[in-house]
Design a protein around this motif. Structure first.
Motif, PDB file in Angstrom:
ATOM      1  N   ARG A  78       0.853  -1.187   0.000  1.00 28.38           N
ATOM      2  CA  ARG A  78       0.000   0.000   0.000  1.00 28.38           C
ATOM      3  C   ARG A  78       0.887   1.235   0.000  1.00 28.38           C
ATOM      4  O   ARG A  78       1.848   1.315   0.768  1.00 28.38           O
ATOM      5  N   TYR A 106       6.541  -0.970   7.588  1.00 27.50           N
ATOM      6  CA  TYR A 106       6.032   0.407   7.566  1.00 27.50           C
ATOM      7  C   TYR A 106       7.197   1.318   7.191  1.00 27.50           C
ATOM      8  O   TYR A 106       8.209   1.386   7.893  1.00 27.50           O
ATOM      9  N   TYR A 116       3.527  -1.024   3.893  1.00 23.85           N
ATOM     10  CA  TYR A 116       2.970   0.327   3.807  1.00 23.85           C
ATOM     11  C   TYR A 116       4.106   1.295   3.509  1.00 23.85           C
ATOM     12  O   TYR A 116       5.114   1.305   4.220  1.00 23.85           O
TER      13      TYR A 116
END
Length: 265
Positions: free
Chosen positions: A7, A188, A242
């Motif tokens: 993402r 992340y 992410y």
């Protein structure tokens, strides 16, 4: 080969310089989230760092974003900007109780960002990580921690994060030391070093490298050429990844995110 989702997104969606550069001229401000969430696949909510939000706001954001979209939520500064992290229990509870569960299945990781002056104290930091629950009001929670002091670049910190199952944020920053070691079941990344001189924030070659790294993380790999603290290879399992284009030349963030998404197909 099994691959987890990647993402790519931006921080927030209300930013005046994006009007006319990212948002079409004449787009009503109330429709900016609708537009942004159709252009990227995740957004990091930063307003929660400064003040509590209403449950109705979270519910409205969830209803506006398309199916499959995910919001990361930046935790309150009152949780992380304190001398003794072990005493943050009430602040953590207040943050979680504000209504983030209204995001439902669109709730992604919670980002806990620490001041650049905060040094690594193994006992106190370990006590803080124990305050972070796996669930709240029946909703599963995942946690990412962004530290910005050189004292965290030690194997003891990486081991502590892994023991608690939290993801160490890998931040590409011109100001703070970076840690690329994977410590959670997701990855992340915050790309904070965009340059306004590049129309897409980062050069095409840099975006190619980040796309390659993203694919590697999503497959459970360990991208080469990043600043690792340890030589340990975590279990090779697909990890949801992410990547947020944030800070740096913020006006370029949407272009950088969409360019990276194009490379990822």
């Amino acid at each position: 080969m099994t691959v987890a989702d990647v993402r790519v997104g931006i921080g927030g969606w209300t930013y005046a310089p994006w009007r006319g550069t990212f948002y079409p001229d004449g787009l009503p401000q109330k429709r900016e989230l609708e537009f942004a969430s159709s252009a990227v696949t995740a957004i990091e909510i930063n307003a929660t760092y400064h003040r509590l939000q209403k449950p109705a706001s979270f519910a409205q954001w969830a209803a506006t974003a398309p199916e499959g979209f995910v919001f990361a939520v930046k935790a309150s500064r009152y949780c992380t900007n304190r001398k003794l992290l072990a005493e943050a229990g009430d602040a953590v509870t207040t943050f979680l109780d504000q209504g983030i569960v209204e995001l439902g299945d669109k709730l992604g990781p919670i980002l806990w960002q620490f001041m650049a002056t905060k040094k690594f104290d193994p006992e106190d930091f370990g006590a803080f990580l124990k305050l972070l629950p796996d669930r709240h009001a029946g909703l599963p929670l995942r946690h990412a921690i962004q530290v910005r002091h050189e004292s965290f670049r030690v194997p003891e910190f990486v081991a502590l994060a892994r023991a608690h199952g939290v993801a160490i944020v890998h931040a590409d920053s011109a100001e703070y030391p970076a840690i690329a070691d994977v410590s959670g079941d997701f990855v992340y990344v915050r790309l904070e070093n965009a340059q306004e001189g590049h129309p897409q924030g980062y050069s095409p070659a840099a975006l190619d490298r980040w796309a390659e790294a993203a694919r590697c993380w999503s497959e459970g790999g360990r991208p080469e050429g990043l600043p690792y603290v340890t030589d340990d290879q975590p279990p090779v399992v697909p990890r949801e990844t992410y990547i947020f284009m944030i800070n740096g030349a913020k006006v370029r963030a949407p272009a950088a995110a969409t360019a990276l998404l194009q490379r990822l197909g």
